[in-house]
Design a protein around this motif. Structure first.
Motif, PDB file in Angstrom:
ATOM      1  N   LEU A   1      29.559 -21.544  12.061  1.00 14.34           N
ATOM      2  CA  LEU A   1      29.863 -21.490  13.500  1.00 14.34           C
ATOM      3  C   LEU A   1      28.688 -20.976  14.330  1.00 14.34           C
ATOM      4  O   LEU A   1      28.345 -21.552  15.365  1.00 14.34           O
ATOM      5  CB  LEU A   1      31.077 -20.577  13.715  1.00 14.34           C
TER       6      LEU A   1
ATOM      7  N   ASN B   1      20.408  -9.726  13.013  1.00 13.65           N
ATOM      8  CA  ASN B   1      21.868  -9.936  13.028  1.00 13.65           C
ATOM      9  C   ASN B   1      22.301 -11.399  12.959  1.00 13.65           C
ATOM     10  O   ASN B   1      23.279 -11.724  12.305  1.00 13.65           O
ATOM     11  CB  ASN B   1      22.516  -9.209  14.202  1.00 13.65           C
TER      12      ASN B   1
ATOM     13  N   GLN C   1      27.974  -6.692  14.526  1.00 14.37           N
ATOM     14  CA  GLN C   1      26.503  -6.644  14.711  1.00 14.37           C
ATOM     15  C   GLN C   1      26.130  -7.770  15.677  1.00 14.37           C
ATOM     16  O   GLN C   1      25.500  -8.766  15.319  1.00 14.37           O
ATOM     17  CB  GLN C   1      25.793  -6.773  13.360  1.00 14.37           C
TER      18      GLN C   1
ATOM     19  N   CYS D   1      24.849  -8.032  19.693  1.00 13.96           N
ATOM     20  CA  CYS D   1      24.346  -7.159  20.755  1.00 13.96           C
ATOM     21  C   CYS D   1      25.202  -7.216  22.016  1.00 13.96           C
ATOM     22  O   CYS D   1      25.178  -6.314  22.820  1.00 13.96           O
ATOM     23  CB  CYS D   1      22.907  -7.496  21.081  1.00 13.96           C
TER      24      CYS D   1
ATOM     25  N   PHE E   1      32.618 -14.497  25.538  1.00 12.53           N
ATOM     26  CA  PHE E   1      32.631 -15.961  25.502  1.00 12.53           C
ATOM     27  C   PHE E   1      31.472 -16.562  26.289  1.00 12.53           C
ATOM     28  O   PHE E   1      31.052 -17.684  26.024  1.00 12.53           O
ATOM     29  CB  PHE E   1      33.984 -16.523  25.941  1.00 12.53           C
TER      30      PHE E   1
HETATM   31  C1  LIG Z   1      38.908 -29.247  20.469  1.00 12.69           C
HETATM   32  C2  LIG Z   1      39.997 -29.486  21.422  1.00 12.69           C
HETATM   33  C3  LIG Z   1      40.307 -28.587  22.428  1.00 12.69           C
HETATM   34  C4  LIG Z   1      39.596 -27.334  22.623  1.00 12.69           C
HETATM   35  C5  LIG Z   1      39.549 -26.347  21.720  1.00 12.69           C
HETATM   36  C6  LIG Z   1      38.837 -25.116  21.928  1.00 12.69           C
HETATM   37  C7  LIG Z   1      38.387 -24.776  23.278  1.00 12.69           C
HETATM   38  C8  LIG Z   1      38.582 -24.287  20.894  1.00 12.69           C
HETATM   39  C9  LIG Z   1      37.911 -23.003  20.977  1.00 12.69           C
HETATM   40  C10 LIG Z   1      37.462 -22.415  19.864  1.00 12.69           C
HETATM   41  C11 LIG Z   1      36.827 -21.106  19.855  1.00 12.69           C
HETATM   42  C12 LIG Z   1      37.502 -20.013  20.496  1.00 12.69           C
HETATM   43  C13 LIG Z   1      35.640 -20.960  19.236  1.00 12.69           C
HETATM   44  C14 LIG Z   1      34.890 -19.730  19.152  1.00 12.69           C
HETATM   45  C15 LIG Z   1      33.571 -19.797  19.002  1.00 12.69           C
HETATM   46  C16 LIG Z   1      32.750 -18.631  18.916  1.00 12.69           C
HETATM   47  C17 LIG Z   1      31.415 -18.691  18.758  1.00 12.69           C
HETATM   48  C18 LIG Z   1      30.711 -19.961  18.620  1.00 12.69           C
HETATM   49  C19 LIG Z   1      30.676 -17.451  18.723  1.00 12.69           C
HETATM   50  C20 LIG Z   1      29.350 -17.414  18.710  1.00 12.69           C
HETATM   51  C21 LIG Z   1      28.678 -16.147  18.708  1.00 12.69           C
HETATM   52  C22 LIG Z   1      27.331 -16.027  18.690  1.00 12.69           C
HETATM   53  C23 LIG Z   1      26.441 -17.182  18.594  1.00 12.69           C
HETATM   54  C24 LIG Z   1      26.762 -14.717  18.740  1.00 12.69           C
HETATM   55  C25 LIG Z   1      25.501 -14.503  19.106  1.00 12.69           C
HETATM   56  C26 LIG Z   1      25.023 -13.172  19.183  1.00 12.69           C
HETATM   57  C27 LIG Z   1      23.979 -12.770  19.899  1.00 12.69           C
HETATM   58  C28 LIG Z   1      23.138 -13.637  20.719  1.00 12.69           C
HETATM   59  C29 LIG Z   1      23.707 -11.332  19.992  1.00 12.69           C
HETATM   60  O1  LIG Z   1      23.807 -10.572  19.032  1.00 12.69           O
HETATM   61  O2  LIG Z   1      23.377 -10.994  21.080  1.00 12.69           O
HETATM   62  C30 LIG Z   1      41.395 -28.848  23.405  1.00 12.69           C
HETATM   63  C31 LIG Z   1      40.889 -28.596  24.795  1.00 12.69           C
HETATM   64  C32 LIG Z   1      42.538 -27.902  23.129  1.00 12.69           C
HETATM   65  C33 LIG Z   1      41.874 -30.280  23.357  1.00 12.69           C
HETATM   66  C34 LIG Z   1      42.003 -30.819  21.983  1.00 12.69           C
HETATM   67  C35 LIG Z   1      40.703 -30.774  21.264  1.00 12.69           C
END
Ligand SMILES: CC1=C(/C=C/C(C)=C/C=C/C(C)=C/C=C/C=C(C)/C=C/C=C(C)/C=C/C=C(\C)C(=O)O)C(C)(C)CCC1
Ligand code: NAI
Length: 513
Positions: free
Chosen positions: A75, A132, A259, A261, A412
């Motif tokens: 992810l 991280n 971890q 930030c 988010f």
């Molecule tokens: C797919 C369909 C739909 C939509 C579905 C949805 C909106 C799903 C959502 C999924 C989620 C909540 C995913 C979560 C993702 C989290 C991620 C990618 C986190 C990333 C974190 C990172 C990269 C952290 C970085 C850290 C950093 C820079 C730091 O330490 O500072 C509908 C709309 C329901 C329709 C059907 C199809």
């Protein structure tokens, strides 16, 4: 996913090889090949497939270094970066194209001068990564650098040695090594890199090291992007949905074992809500970890003993009360997702950046008090989170700044890779992701072109000067204000008539006219 892979032992790059590595990257830039769109596209396409092919090695390295689950590694690193490549490839031609400057940026009277912005790569850049998200936070800036047409040297974190070796192998085997290379090592190697001249340095890591890098960069007036940490607050008011707030904030502290930030350091919550919020947190914990967090195959570990001890010390030093979690196991750098109820801004849980699965809960009497506390703890955090009514969330945004912000959820704003991401003040300088990644490594060079035939039209500028000609020029090129000396906007017939007649509105006229 269970493919067996072997990752070589960590090996630092020889210090005396570093000047030559930098020189090669500078030389490659001087060939101008990286400015060609085709070169940039080819590198991004190759990177996409390299990420696909190296997926087993990347997942294994993240498991080795951080005990990361494949779910999180895909992810936040592999799939994240592949999406980055595709997004950039889709938009690159548009980003790289000259931008014609028209009215109102260029006054109509100068339109014959063909003002435009040319997007020029900054040159040869140094990218220094943290531990991280050791692959993403190194290669995502590199995608921006390649897209902009720069050459780059990457310095992965030595705290995630398996990832550092896999990234080096991937870059060396799959990308143009005259233009992109990897230096592995710690402080001595980074110092050797900092002795070279760069056109930009992109640093992600702690504020302490960011300060060292910035001071050194200042000696050669090298621009620096800083992606630093922060003590990020979450606000919870009586209008919040408590079960959701608890679940989402706990997610913020379980991904990569907190971890991250941009995850919350502390939660400022209306004092009447505290008991229910704690119950909600405990319920969310049970839902995520029915057999306890330690038994979960999904929870990462703290990267090493030093950071384990740092996070543990925050718990050891707190005068607060642990209301969720609290277990630690040094033998595997395990820290349980933990919430601590505190009553002082001077508590270790408020003063230190957690950068782990622990956070504090600080009860307040009102949103006024919450905003005061947050501004006192850290005025310019990397992120903030607000769980309240629309009006309360708006108030939090208005009265407290941050690099980014998420309403009704944990980070988010930083969880999709196409919108600008960066800090503010001492949590960071500059932004990247999406178009911002291209812009970050681009010089926006304004160009104008004076036609030879226009000589007479623009001769007014030459000595000997003639004030009457300047007045005439101003009549064509200067706009009149639509406000008077008291700052009041002047509208209506008088104003428009004055503009049409070129005489200026009565109330807006200057003394010397
Ligand atoms: C797919 C369909 C739909 C939509 C579905 C949805 C909106 C799903 C959502 C999924 C989620 C909540 C995913 C979560 C993702 C989290 C991620 C990618 C986190 C990333 C974190 C990172 C990269 C952290 C970085 C850290 C950093 C820079 C730091 O330490 O500072 C509908 C709309 C329901 C329709 C059907 C199809
Ligand atoms: N804003 C953002 O996007 C992110 C910020 N961070 C911040 O990074 C920190 C954790 O990451 P770490 O890897 O521990 O950061 P760090 O600052 O210790 O290390 C970052 C890089 O600097 C190098 N380095 C370390 N000490 C150095 C020195 N004295 N001189 C020259 N180079 C040196 C390391 O080798 C590493 O590549 C946290 O404070 C966190 O908030 C982490 C991830 C993302």
């Amino acid at each position: 996913m269970a493919t067996k892979v072997s990752i070589p032992e960590f090996e630092a790059t020889a210090i005396d090889a570093i000047p030559q590595i930098a020189n090669t990257a500078r030389g490659a830039f001087r060939t101008h090949k990286t400015k060609k769109l085709q070169w940039r596209q080819m590198q991004l396409r190759k990177l996409y497939w390299a990420l696909d092919d190296y997926q087993p090695q990347i997942l294994a390295a993240l498991k080795q270094d951080l005990h990361r689950s494949d779910f999180e590694s895909l992810l936040t690193e592999v799939e994240w970066l592949k999406k980055d490549c595709l997004f950039m490839l889709e938009h690159l031609e548009k980003y790289a194209k000259d931008e014609k400057l028209r009215s109102p940026d260029v006054p109509f009277t100068y339109s014959f001068m063909n003002f435009r912005i040319r997007k020029e790569p900054l040159g040869t850049v140094l990218i220094i990564g943290p531990y991280n998200f050791p692959v993403q936070l190194l290669l995502a800036p590199m995608i921006g650098a390649i897209a902009a047409g720069c050459t780059a040297v990457l310095k992965p974190s030595e705290l995630t040695p398996a990832c550092a070796m896999v990234v080096k192998d991937l870059v060396e085997k799959r990308l143009d090594n005259t233009a992109i290379s990897v230096v592995n090592g710690g402080i001595p190697e980074t110092n050797a890199l900092m002795n070279e001249k760069w056109d930009k340095i992109f640093f992600t890591g702690s504020a302490a090291v960011g300060t060292i890098i910035t001071k050194k960069a200042a000696e050669t007036l090298t621009p620096v992007v800083l992606e630093l940490g922060g003590k990020n607050p979450a606000f919870i008011t009586k209008n919040a949905n408590l079960p959701l707030a608890a679940k989402r904030l706990l997610w913020g502290k379980t991904l990569n074992s907190g971890q991250v930030c941009m995850s919350q350091n502390y939660v400022l919550i209306d004092k009447d809500l505290v008991p229910t919020f704690i119950e909600c947190l405990k319920q969310a914990y049970k839902d995520m970890f029915p057999n306890g967090a330690k038994a979960s195959p999904d929870l990462a570990r703290i990267v090493n003993q030093r950071h384990f001890q740092r996070v543990k010390k925050m718990l050891d030093d707190t005068k607060g009360k642990i209301v969720m979690g609290g277990a630690v196991d040094e033998s595997e750098n395990y820290i349980e997702p933990t919430a601590v109820l505190v009553d002082s801004v001077h508590d270790s849980m408020m003063e230190e950046e957690s950068f782990g699965p622990i956070f504090s809960i600080y009860p307040v009497n009102s949103l006024d008090e919450a905003l005061n506390v947050a501004n006192l703890v850290h005025r310019t955090p990397l992120s903030l989170f607000s769980f309240g009514s629309k009006a309360e969330n708006q108030r939090v945004l208005n009265e407290m700044t941050s690099g980014g912000a998420t309403l009704n959820d944990a980070y988010f704003h930083g969880s999709i890779n196409t919108v600008p991401f960066g800090g503010v003040g001492d949590s960071g300088w500059g932004a990247y992701h999406g178009k911002a990644s291209f812009d970050c490594f681009t010089h926006f060079r304004t160009i104008s072109e004076t036609p030879l035939w226009a000589e007479k039209l623009i001769a007014v500028r030459y000595i000997p000067y003639d004030l009457s000609k300047l007045k005439l020029l101003n009549r064509f090129t200067s706009k009149k204000p639509n406000f008077d000396r008291n700052g009041k906007v002047v509208k209506g017939f008088g104003y428009w008539a004055s503009l049409v007649c070129g005489l200026g509105g009565k109330s807006a006229k200057g003394d010397d006219e």
